[in-house]
Design a protein around this motif. Structure first.
Motif, PDB file in Angstrom:
ATOM      1  N   SER A  40      28.862  44.690  45.088  1.00 61.32           N
ATOM      2  CA  SER A  40      28.921  44.268  43.597  1.00 61.32           C
ATOM      3  C   SER A  40      29.655  45.121  42.757  1.00 61.32           C
ATOM      4  O   SER A  40      30.495  44.982  41.746  1.00 61.32           O
ATOM      5  N   PHE A  41      29.372  46.464  43.109  1.00 62.88           N
ATOM      6  CA  PHE A  41      29.924  47.502  42.612  1.00 62.88           C
ATOM      7  C   PHE A  41      31.490  48.000  42.676  1.00 62.88           C
ATOM      8  O   PHE A  41      32.075  47.813  41.711  1.00 62.88           O
ATOM      9  N   ILE A  42      31.836  47.611  43.953  1.00 57.59           N
ATOM     10  CA  ILE A  42      33.275  47.469  44.292  1.00 57.59           C
ATOM     11  C   ILE A  42      33.840  46.356  43.751  1.00 57.59           C
ATOM     12  O   ILE A  42      35.164  46.603  43.027  1.00 57.59           O
ATOM     13  N   ALA A  43      33.196  45.188  43.615  1.00 53.46           N
ATOM     14  CA  ALA A  43      33.884  44.186  42.892  1.00 53.46           C
ATOM     15  C   ALA A  43      34.100  44.149  41.346  1.00 53.46           C
ATOM     16  O   ALA A  43      35.139  44.072  40.921  1.00 53.46           O
ATOM     17  N   ALA A  44      32.993  45.127  41.141  1.00 51.28           N
ATOM     18  CA  ALA A  44      33.213  45.363  39.392  1.00 51.28           C
ATOM     19  C   ALA A  44      34.292  46.339  39.182  1.00 51.28           C
ATOM     20  O   ALA A  44      35.094  46.112  38.133  1.00 51.28           O
ATOM     21  N   MET A  45      34.579  47.189  40.107  1.00 51.38           N
ATOM     22  CA  MET A  45      35.602  48.275  39.984  1.00 51.38           C
ATOM     23  C   MET A  45      36.868  47.456  40.064  1.00 51.38           C
ATOM     24  O   MET A  45      37.767  48.078  39.257  1.00 51.38           O
ATOM     25  N   ARG A  46      36.879  46.545  41.084  1.00 52.32           N
ATOM     26  CA  ARG A  46      38.192  45.907  41.340  1.00 52.32           C
ATOM     27  C   ARG A  46      38.708  45.074  40.047  1.00 52.32           C
ATOM     28  O   ARG A  46      39.728  44.868  39.472  1.00 52.32           O
ATOM     29  N   SER A  47      37.674  44.452  39.513  1.00 52.23           N
ATOM     30  CA  SER A  47      37.993  43.542  38.232  1.00 52.23           C
ATOM     31  C   SER A  47      38.153  44.364  37.066  1.00 52.23           C
ATOM     32  O   SER A  47      39.052  43.955  36.300  1.00 52.23           O
ATOM     33  N   GLN A  48      37.375  45.514  36.909  1.00 51.68           N
ATOM     34  CA  GLN A  48      37.825  46.706  35.827  1.00 51.68           C
ATOM     35  C   GLN A  48      39.182  46.910  35.959  1.00 51.68           C
ATOM     36  O   GLN A  48      40.084  47.063  35.078  1.00 51.68           O
ATOM     37  N   SER A  49      39.834  47.482  37.158  1.00 55.65           N
ATOM     38  CA  SER A  49      41.134  47.813  37.422  1.00 55.65           C
ATOM     39  C   SER A  49      42.089  46.662  37.210  1.00 55.65           C
ATOM     40  O   SER A  49      43.266  47.100  36.458  1.00 55.65           O
ATOM     41  N   GLN A  50      41.902  45.433  37.342  1.00 54.41           N
ATOM     42  CA  GLN A  50      42.671  44.258  36.891  1.00 54.41           C
ATOM     43  C   GLN A  50      42.707  44.243  35.477  1.00 54.41           C
ATOM     44  O   GLN A  50      43.603  43.915  34.825  1.00 54.41           O
ATOM     45  N   ARG A  51      41.563  44.419  34.884  1.00 50.21           N
ATOM     46  CA  ARG A  51      41.466  44.144  33.443  1.00 50.21           C
ATOM     47  C   ARG A  51      42.459  45.542  32.895  1.00 50.21           C
ATOM     48  O   ARG A  51      43.233  45.019  32.079  1.00 50.21           O
ATOM     49  N   VAL A  52      42.082  46.609  33.250  1.00 47.09           N
ATOM     50  CA  VAL A  52      43.006  47.619  32.806  1.00 47.09           C
ATOM     51  C   VAL A  52      44.462  47.340  32.965  1.00 47.09           C
ATOM     52  O   VAL A  52      45.456  47.320  32.095  1.00 47.09           O
ATOM     53  N   SER A  53      44.754  47.053  34.052  1.00 47.35           N
ATOM     54  CA  SER A  53      46.217  46.571  34.369  1.00 47.35           C
ATOM     55  C   SER A  53      46.778  45.455  33.452  1.00 47.35           C
ATOM     56  O   SER A  53      48.099  45.360  32.656  1.00 47.35           O
ATOM     57  N   GLU A  54      45.928  44.245  33.233  1.00 49.87           N
ATOM     58  CA  GLU A  54      46.478  43.345  32.188  1.00 49.87           C
ATOM     59  C   GLU A  54      46.680  43.852  31.042  1.00 49.87           C
ATOM     60  O   GLU A  54      47.419  43.585  30.230  1.00 49.87           O
TER      61      GLU A  54
END
Lengths: 220, 252
Positions: free
Chosen positions: A108-122
């Motif tokens: 879940s931690f890796i998934a959270a990092m990915r979603s955070q990365s996506q959010r930053v990119s957006e």
């Protein structure tokens, strides 16, 4: 060409630049304009770059840099994921056993990092679009049409920029902490190490991820 | 109301640090405000010059500080030489006070004009995404710092010269030495300016993302040293050339 001719060319260019400086400073006082004309005439090489520089508000990252940063995030997160997966498969050391107990949390931690990365990119993408729009307004002079919305729009853009910076900083910190955890496990495997330290780091990482998710949830 | 002026990256791998400043504190800094910043808060001035819009505004004011400082130095040093009447140097014999004042003021600032394209080129070579006005602003900031320091040193120098003059023949050798050393004062103060320039350039490099900073950090510092070295070589040559030309021109 002798020194005399060189001086004449220098002064001719100086006249041109001092005129340009005076024209640009039309909103300034007469004294300031006279001062600019004089120093611009004598030291024109210093002022020339200010005339040819594009009008920019602040140091704002270009779209190329945004995509570059986003790629860096994704590459590093993938690398971390691979390393953690490799560690989860191997159950020889105590550190790996600790990780195995936390397998769900890590996923879940890796998934959270990915979603955070996506959010930053957006957010970066959005900022880039807003910057492009504001520079188009500056170039084509469409400023006056919606002048009443200007300050509010600027304030919102600034706020978005601030949010983007905060999210990006948090993501960097999480990535760095996770990489630290992985190296700690490697060291622990071969040299022995403090189990409590590793558990502390694991707790710190999960709390960071949780706080990121919480902040993201509140803001959006 | 606060505004994020720029993003300063760390080289420690923990991502960017957001530098925020109060808009009210940094907008519309006056000429004397810049003098105050140069004396009291160089870090804030450095942060301010990283913003291109503000560096455009700061440039003429910092240049004004440099012109006043160097012109004051030229006037004082030429007066001291004139009153002492003991000039050994061939170049200075032909130069009057206008020539000395103009040579120092134009020479020290003119050297920046000559070096500016090289400074920009070095910055690009080091991978710093600084604009030309930002490089110009950093250079002029170093000049203004030198000029202010020079103004601070001058009263001490003048008092020392007067003291040695009153001391009489016992201090004659030291008096002559100190008198000639006065001509080198801008270069002594200039060392501080060169350090300011170096720090300003390194400040610009802090806007690099951490990965890139780690890769080219050493090279970038080397480039900063090269820039400072280039100015340190060009400035004395320029002053000498101007002193020679103006000396002949005004002695006609």
């Amino acid at each position: 060409m002798g020194i005399g001719e060189t001086i004449i060319i220098y002064l001719v260019v100086g006249v041109g630049i001092s005129i340009a400086l005076v024209l640009r400073a039309s909103d300034k006082s007469q004294f300031e304009r006279a001062y600019l004309a004089t120093v611009g005439f004598i030291f024109w090489p210093i002022f020339l770059p200010t005339l040819i520089a594009a009008k920019r508000e602040t140091l704002i990252e270009s779209p190329r840099e945004i995509s570059e940063d986003s790629n860096v995030f994704l590459t590093r997160i993938s690398k971390i994921e691979d390393q953690l997966n490799a560690l989860l498969i191997n159950k020889d050391g105590w550190a790996e056993r600790v990780l195995a107990n936390e397998a769900d949390k890590i996923r879940s931690f890796i998934a959270a990092m990915r979603s955070q990365s996506q959010r930053v990119s957006e957010m970066a993408q959005l900022l880039s679009e807003l910057n492009a729009r504001s520079s188009t307004t500056l170039i084509f002079g469409g400023e006056g049409k919606h002048e009443e919305n200007g300050p509010e729009r600027g304030h919102n853009t600034d706020f978005l920029r601030q949010l983007h910076h905060t999210a990006e900083r948090e993501l960097w910190r999480t990535i760095a902490k996770t990489e630290e955890l992985i190296t700690m496990i490697y060291v622990g495997r071969f040299a022995g190490g403090s189990r409590s330290e590793m558990e502390e780091l694991l707790i710190a990482i999960s709390s960071t991820v949780e706080s990121i998710s919480a902040v993201a949830g509140q803001q959006f | 109301m606060s505004e994020t002026i720029f993003k300063r990256f760390h080289g420690d791998g923990f991502g960017p640090e957001i530098v925020q400043r109060d808009l009210k504190q940094t907008e519309g800094v006056s000429f004397f405000g810049y003098i105050e910043l140069l004396l009291k808060d160089r870090r804030r001035l450095g942060d301010l010059l990283l913003d291109e819009r503000r560096s455009l505004e700061a440039l003429p004011k910092l240049l004004g500080v440099a012109i006043i400082g160097f012109a004051a130095y030229g006037l004082i040093i030429s007066t001291v030489f004139r009153l002492s009447g003991t000039i050994d140097t061939e170049v200075l014999k032909s130069a009057n006070w206008i020539a000395v004042t103009l040579s120092y003021a134009l020479g020290l600032i003119g050297a920046v004009c000559v070096c500016l394209p090289s400074f920009y080129f070095y910055a690009l070579l080091a991978g710093v995404r600084a604009s030309m006005p930002q490089v110009a602003a950093q250079s002029v900031r170093a000049l203004a710092t030198t000029a202010l320091l020079l103004l601070g040193i001058m009263p001490i120098y003048v008092v020392a010269i007067i003291g040695l003059y009153i001391g009489g023949s016992a201090w004659r050798d030291l008096y002559a030495l100190l008198l000639n050393a006065g001509l080198a004062l801008p270069f002594v103060a200039g060392l501080f300016g060169v350090i300011t320039f170096y720090l300003g350039f390194v400040d610009l490099s802090n806007t690099l993302p951490s990965q890139r900073y780690r890769k080219c950090g050493k090279f970038l510092r080397f480039m900063a040293v090269c820039q400072s070295g280039l100015y340190a070589v060009v400035a004395p040559a320029m002053i000498y050339a101007l002193l020679n030309s103006f000396g002949h021109f005004f002695s006609r």
